[in-house]
Write a protein that holds these residues in place. Structure first.
Motif: not given
Length: 254
Positions: A192, A239, A243, A247
């Motif tokens: 993240d 994923e 993600t 961000n």
């Protein structure tokens, strides 16, 4: 996927930028950060961002610090008034090549950080062999931002993360000859806090098979960075893409 760093103004893309963008879109690249490296280059980056509906940044690369105009802040402020310009940069310090005197690099960097804080914009950062000076200046200004094309050590990553920065990961991570520090640093960088980028036309991933005839990297090659991070973090490529896209949108308020 969003490619968080493309030098689309490069002469290597002058002839076929439309084709490069088309291939990127076919590969699932929904947006890009078009990098500006000096005042004129930032104008060109903005024009490309408008043309393709991407984002851009406006700033002075440390290589070009010696050529910054007296009207630097005024010129960057005007560029930053455009919706497509979402960050100040590429800016920072580069003691690897020293194309501009180090005191001038530090001065121009600090001026851009001050402007970014004034405008409440994140910064798009560059650092090579200048970690201690970079860290000291960043601590003074405390900007939001991303350390573009991070290739440093675990300890350096922790220092930048402690300042709340994101770290940009490129095809460097796929280079078995020189990525040891970066791959070790990934152990302390949570997904993240990662942005994915190609830094095209540079840093072609060495994991591409079959090996391409051209050494020019394109945004369509971002998938190889995603694949490497997927294996490292033990999550799906979907994923990683999801993600890092979030961000990017969070950092640049998109």
């Amino acid at each position: 996927m969003i490619d968080a760093g493309v030098n689309l103004t490069s002469s290597q893309f002058h002839v076929d930028a439309d084709d490069v963008v088309a291939r990127a879109r076919e590969a699932g690249i929904t947006s890009m950060m078009v990098i500006g490296c000096d005042e004129q280059d930032s104008i060109e980056a903005l024009a490309l961002a408008k043309r393709y509906q991407y984002a851009s940044c406006a700033g002075i690369h440390p290589h070009n610090a010696k050529d910054a105009s007296a009207d630097l802040e005024s010129n960057l402020r005007q560029l930053a008034s455009e919706n497509e310009v979402v960050a100040i940069g590429e800016c920072g310090l580069d003691y690897n090549r020293d194309f501009s005197p180090r005191p001038q690099q530090r001065e121009i960097f600090a001026r851009q950080l001050a402007l970014a804080n004034e405008l409440n914009l994140p910064v798009y950062l560059h650092e090579r062999d200048a970690h201690e000076d970079m860290l000291a200046i960043l601590k003074e200004y405390q900007p939001k931002g991303v350390l573009h094309c991070f290739t440093g050590t675990r300890a350096q990553a922790e220092n930048y993360l402690d300042l709340g920065l994101y770290l940009g990961v490129t095809g460097w991570v796929c280079d078995e000859r020189r990525s040891q520090d970066l791959n070790d640093a990934l152990n302390v960088i949570s997904l993240d806090r990662v942005l994915i980028e190609t830094d095209a036309p540079y840093l072609l991933p060495r994991t591409i098979r079959p090996k391409p005839k051209s050494r020019r990297c394109e945004p369509m090659h971002l998938a190889y960075v995603v694949a490497h991070l997927s294996a490292h973090y033990g999550v799906s490529e979907s994923e990683v893409s999801k993600t890092t896209t979030q961000n990017f949108r969070t950092l640049f308020n998109l």
